[in-house]
Design an enzyme around this catalytic site. Structure first.
Site, mmCIF file in Angstrom:
data_model
loop_
_atom_site.group_PDB
_atom_site.id
_atom_site.type_symbol
_atom_site.label_atom_id
_atom_site.label_comp_id
_atom_site.label_asym_id
_atom_site.label_seq_id
_atom_site.Cartn_x
_atom_site.Cartn_y
_atom_site.Cartn_z
ATOM 1 C CB VAL A 122 -0.848 0.068 1.342
ATOM 2 C CG1 VAL A 122 -1.571 1.282 1.096
ATOM 3 C CG2 VAL A 122 -1.691 -1.288 1.321
ATOM 4 C CE1 TYR A 132 -3.516 -0.702 5.663
ATOM 5 C CE2 TYR A 132 -1.454 -0.818 7.044
ATOM 6 C CZ TYR A 132 -2.244 -0.529 5.861
ATOM 7 O OH TYR A 132 -1.333 -0.537 4.744
HETATM 8 C C1 LIG Z 1 0.275 -3.297 4.118
HETATM 9 C C2 LIG Z 1 0.974 -2.469 4.072
HETATM 10 O O1 LIG Z 1 1.519 -2.143 2.643
HETATM 11 S S1 LIG Z 1 1.887 -1.385 5.113
HETATM 12 C C3 LIG Z 1 2.817 -0.086 4.348
HETATM 13 C C4 LIG Z 1 2.141 1.144 4.127
HETATM 14 N N1 LIG Z 1 2.690 1.859 3.281
HETATM 15 C C5 LIG Z 1 3.784 2.911 3.485
HETATM 16 O O2 LIG Z 1 4.174 3.029 4.713
HETATM 17 C C6 LIG Z 1 4.420 3.889 2.462
HETATM 18 C C7 LIG Z 1 4.499 5.393 2.834
HETATM 19 N N2 LIG Z 1 3.316 5.920 3.305
HETATM 20 C C8 LIG Z 1 2.182 5.989 2.308
HETATM 21 O O3 LIG Z 1 2.261 5.883 1.256
HETATM 22 C C9 LIG Z 1 0.868 6.718 2.898
HETATM 23 O O4 LIG Z 1 1.335 7.606 4.054
HETATM 24 C C10 LIG Z 1 -0.182 5.688 3.554
HETATM 25 C C11 LIG Z 1 -0.417 4.667 2.497
HETATM 26 C C12 LIG Z 1 0.481 5.154 4.955
HETATM 27 C C13 LIG Z 1 -1.347 6.580 3.902
HETATM 28 O O5 LIG Z 1 -2.064 7.038 2.592
HETATM 29 P P1 LIG Z 1 -2.854 8.343 2.485
HETATM 30 O O6 LIG Z 1 -3.695 8.288 1.368
HETATM 31 O O7 LIG Z 1 -2.110 9.236 3.154
HETATM 32 O O8 LIG Z 1 -3.963 7.958 3.699
HETATM 33 P P2 LIG Z 1 -5.382 8.572 3.837
HETATM 34 O O9 LIG Z 1 -5.373 9.992 3.627
HETATM 35 O O10 LIG Z 1 -6.476 7.639 3.316
HETATM 36 O O11 LIG Z 1 -5.476 8.470 5.435
HETATM 37 C C14 LIG Z 1 -6.483 7.618 6.186
HETATM 38 C C15 LIG Z 1 -6.142 7.829 7.571
HETATM 39 O O12 LIG Z 1 -4.767 7.354 7.859
HETATM 40 C C16 LIG Z 1 -4.042 8.045 8.954
HETATM 41 N N3 LIG Z 1 -2.898 8.441 8.605
HETATM 42 C C17 LIG Z 1 -2.488 8.481 7.037
HETATM 43 N N4 LIG Z 1 -1.395 9.402 7.214
HETATM 44 C C18 LIG Z 1 -0.911 9.938 8.450
HETATM 45 C C19 LIG Z 1 0.014 10.287 9.100
HETATM 46 N N5 LIG Z 1 1.124 10.739 8.434
HETATM 47 N N6 LIG Z 1 0.118 10.414 10.207
HETATM 48 C C20 LIG Z 1 -0.899 10.071 10.988
HETATM 49 N N7 LIG Z 1 -2.085 9.380 10.621
HETATM 50 C C21 LIG Z 1 -2.085 9.189 9.327
HETATM 51 C C22 LIG Z 1 -5.055 8.818 9.620
HETATM 52 O O13 LIG Z 1 -5.865 8.242 10.499
HETATM 53 C C23 LIG Z 1 -5.969 8.978 8.190
HETATM 54 O O14 LIG Z 1 -7.160 9.658 8.419
HETATM 55 P P3 LIG Z 1 -7.546 11.078 8.675
HETATM 56 O O15 LIG Z 1 -6.709 11.891 7.414
HETATM 57 O O16 LIG Z 1 -8.992 11.251 8.751
HETATM 58 O O17 LIG Z 1 -6.810 11.499 10.006
#
Ligand SMILES: CC(=O)SCCNC(=O)CCNC(=O)[C@H](O)C(C)(C)COP(=O)(O)OP(=O)(O)OC[C@H]1O[C@@H](n2cnc3c(N)ncnc32)[C@H](O)[C@@H]1OP(=O)(O)O
Length: 253
Positions: free
Chosen positions: A167, A213
């Site tokens: 993801v 998650y």
């Molecule tokens: C199973 C796996 O693949 S685990 C690996 C996950 N991937 C990574 O770590 C790669 C680098 N990170 C990313 O690509 C992104 O930051 C992701 C995938 C973790 C999140 O993607 P986003 O599109 O920004 O998430 P989205 O906007 O849908 O946020 C949903 C919720 O996640 C949480 N969240 C997302 N980013 C953050 C952050 N930086 N800090 C705290 N909470 C966060 C919050 O609860 C958020 O809800 P809210 O905005 O209402 O507070």
């Protein structure tokens, strides 16, 4: 096959040029210079990845998981990922796997496709779409059960549980709900495959992903000490939460 790979590479070059144009466009706006391109607030659509997305999928993956690498290592990583995605690996009969992409769509949904419905290259649909879209986020979901803890011997895989991996959302597109959209689509897909639950592993130090998650209803499951699961080879020393969610057909469809 080679014709298709050639087309894919051509599309890749195309996509790179259009993403440079996009970056230039962004830079112009950021510096408050004259905006030569109309500002767009594109809608996000989640769909199965197609061959023309392959380079952007590789780029999104590498820029999200290996953000600190610089040229030439970053380019080598992308090319390696690109080739791995295109060549793919076969899915055993009865198993399913798909790569979902969240794309910004500036052209509406009346797209022109070339290629047949069942044509596959690697993990991708072998269809080309003549519209211009760009990948903002990716997710892979499968029923291979490779990484699910086993009750018995390692070869005895669990069934009925879909698994989410890879993801990633591009830095510039984060906190817009894109990961939530991708997860919702993965859950719906898992239900359509007949799965009753969905699982994933998440690095215990990844606070953003853990919050994501948990917010989507996944629960941390304590894996019994004696249960067996193949630790991902790329990260032998990382600690992971094993997280699961029961799928509810009334909510998820
Ligand atoms: C199973 C796996 O693949 S685990 C690996 C996950 N991937 C990574 O770590 C790669 C680098 N990170 C990313 O690509 C992104 O930051 C992701 C995938 C973790 C999140 O993607 P986003 O599109 O920004 O998430 P989205 O906007 O849908 O946020 C949903 C919720 O996640 C949480 N969240 C997302 N980013 C953050 C952050 N930086 N800090 C705290 N909470 C966060 C919050 O609860 C958020 O809800 P809210 O905005 O209402 O507070």
């Amino acid at each position: 096959m080679f014709g298709a790979i050639f087309c894919a590479i051509k599309f890749m070059m195309d996509v790179m040029v259009s993403s440079w144009i996009r970056e230039l466009n962004g830079a112009c706006r950021a510096s408050q210079a004259v905006d030569l391109f109309p500002s767009i607030c594109p809608e996000i659509i989640v769909r199965d990845a197609r061959v023309e997305d392959c380079w952007e999928v590789a780029d999104t993956h590498c820029s999200s998981f290996f953000p600190n690498y610089t040229f030439p290592i970053d380019l080598v990583l992308r090319i390696d990922r690109f080739i791995a995605l295109l060549s793919g690996f076969s899915v055993p009969p009865g198993s399913r796997r798909t790569c979902l992409v969240a794309v910004t769509d500036a052209s509406g949904t009346d797209n022109l496709y070339i290629g047949s419905k069942d044509f596959k290259i690697g993990i991708f649909d072998g269809k080309f779409n003549l519209s211009r879209e760009s990948v903002a986020g990716i997710l892979t979901v499968d029923t291979l059960a490779d990484y699910l803890p086993r009750k018995g011997p390692l070869r005895q895989k669990r069934t009925g549980i879909a698994y989410i991996s890879n993801v990633a959302v591009r830095n510039a597109d984060r906190r817009k709900g894109i990961a939530k959209l991708l997860i919702a689509k993965a859950e719906a897909r898992a239900l359509s495959w007949g799965c009753r639950s969905i699982a994933l592993h998440c690095d215990v130090n990844n606070a953003a992903a853990t919050r994501l998650y948990k917010g989507q209803g996944f629960k941390v499951i304590k894996v019994p000490d004696n249960s067996r699961w193949p630790q991902p080879k790329i990260a032998p020393n990382l600690q992971f939460y094993f997280m699961m969610k029961l799928l509810n057909s009334k909510v998820n469809i």
